[in-house]
Motif scaffolding. Structure first.
Motif, PDB file in Angstrom:
ATOM      1  N   GLU A  88       0.649  -1.141   0.011  1.00 47.05           N
ATOM      2  CA  GLU A  88       0.114  -0.001   0.083  1.00 47.05           C
ATOM      3  C   GLU A  88       0.693   1.227   0.120  1.00 47.05           C
ATOM      4  O   GLU A  88       0.612   2.212  -0.533  1.00 47.05           O
ATOM      5  N   SER A 124      -6.043   6.398 -12.381  1.00 50.40           N
ATOM      6  CA  SER A 124      -7.211   6.146 -11.535  1.00 50.40           C
ATOM      7  C   SER A 124      -7.006   4.420 -11.252  1.00 50.40           C
ATOM      8  O   SER A 124      -7.265   3.998 -10.251  1.00 50.40           O
ATOM      9  N   CYS A 125      -6.560   3.738 -12.359  1.00 46.30           N
ATOM     10  CA  CYS A 125      -6.335   2.253 -12.311  1.00 46.30           C
ATOM     11  C   CYS A 125      -5.265   2.135 -11.387  1.00 46.30           C
ATOM     12  O   CYS A 125      -5.235   1.133 -10.437  1.00 46.30           O
ATOM     13  N   LEU A 162      -4.190   4.116  -8.737  1.00 37.88           N
ATOM     14  CA  LEU A 162      -4.786   4.345  -7.267  1.00 37.88           C
ATOM     15  C   LEU A 162      -5.731   3.504  -6.714  1.00 37.88           C
ATOM     16  O   LEU A 162      -5.493   2.759  -5.678  1.00 37.88           O
ATOM     17  N   HIS A 163      -6.754   3.051  -7.317  1.00 35.73           N
ATOM     18  CA  HIS A 163      -7.674   2.058  -7.019  1.00 35.73           C
ATOM     19  C   HIS A 163      -7.362   0.601  -7.111  1.00 35.73           C
ATOM     20  O   HIS A 163      -8.402  -0.223  -6.478  1.00 35.73           O
ATOM     21  N   GLN A 164      -6.666   0.279  -7.760  1.00 32.68           N
ATOM     22  CA  GLN A 164      -6.140  -1.291  -7.777  1.00 32.68           C
ATOM     23  C   GLN A 164      -7.345  -2.202  -8.054  1.00 32.68           C
ATOM     24  O   GLN A 164      -7.852  -2.883  -7.151  1.00 32.68           O
ATOM     25  N   PRO A 165      -7.942  -2.141  -9.349  1.00 38.61           N
ATOM     26  CA  PRO A 165      -9.021  -2.903  -9.588  1.00 38.61           C
ATOM     27  C   PRO A 165      -8.932  -4.381  -9.279  1.00 38.61           C
ATOM     28  O   PRO A 165     -10.020  -5.133  -9.053  1.00 38.61           O
TER      29      PRO A 165
END
Length: 200
Positions: A37, A170-171, A173-176
């Motif tokens: 993280e 965004s990908c 940051l949000h770790q899909p």
């Protein structure tokens, strides 16, 4: 508070064998996820710098000197992001070793107690297979997310589309590919080993 830590240490020292190893592994999973993280946050900042450098380079197209300066800074940021991804890969490699350890414990339990494993749970209700299946969710999630990070590393500095750059950020940051169920799996492992407690 000090009394709580002493009680926890006393309980930890009483745990031996497979249970001790599983408890140590659970703590290792937790620490690796915390490190991941931290790297994710660091990488997001660097990826943002890359996107901003690309925009600046695009705006400064009229001046070749500014473009060279921008590209030099861009290269430096790309190298920083590559370093972050390399550190993430090292974390996944450690997760793979932890998973091998979990599987080894399952094999040991089957050798000692037969195909069904031990009849008495190691902690509250789980056997070694339950730990291994929860940890497999973690490994699969972070392995997939690392693959995505490598794609983002390759693409973020080359995107000429501002909207696409924001999608990449965004990908990152949000770790899909690290779904909520992965985090829940870790919490379940920590709860089962007594390293997390339900609020009273």
């Amino acid at each position: 508070m000090e009394g709580d830590v002493t009680n926890v240490n006393r309980k930890c020292s009483a745990v031996t064998g497979s249970a001790r190893k599983l408890k140590d592994n659970a703590a290792d999973w937790h620490n690796l996820m915390l490190r991941w993280e931290k790297l994710n946050d660091e990488g997001f900042v660097v990826a943002g710098n890359i996107v901003n450098a690309r925009r600046s380079s695009g705006e400064a197209e009229g001046s070749s000197r500014d473009l060279v300066v921008g590209n030099s800074g861009l290269q430096e940021e790309c190298e920083k992001l590559e370093d972050v991804v390399d550190k993430m890969a090292a974390i996944v490699a450690k997760m793979e070793r932890l998973m091998a350890s979990q599987r080894g414990l399952v094999d040991l339990e089957e050798f000692q107690f037969g195909p069904q494993g031990r009849k008495v749970p190691l902690f509250h209700s789980w056997n070694a297979k339950d730990f291994a299946s929860s940890c497999a969710i973690l490994l699969q999630s972070f392995t997939s997310e690392l693959r995505l990070k490598r794609v983002l590393l390759r693409e973020v500095a080359h995107s000429v589309n501002s909207d696409l750059s924001l999608v990449y950020l965004s990908c990152w940051l949000h770790q899909p590919l690290v779904p909520a169920r992965a985090r829940l799996a870790l919490e379940a492992v920590l709860l089962e080993t007594g390293q997390r407690h339900l609020p009273v």
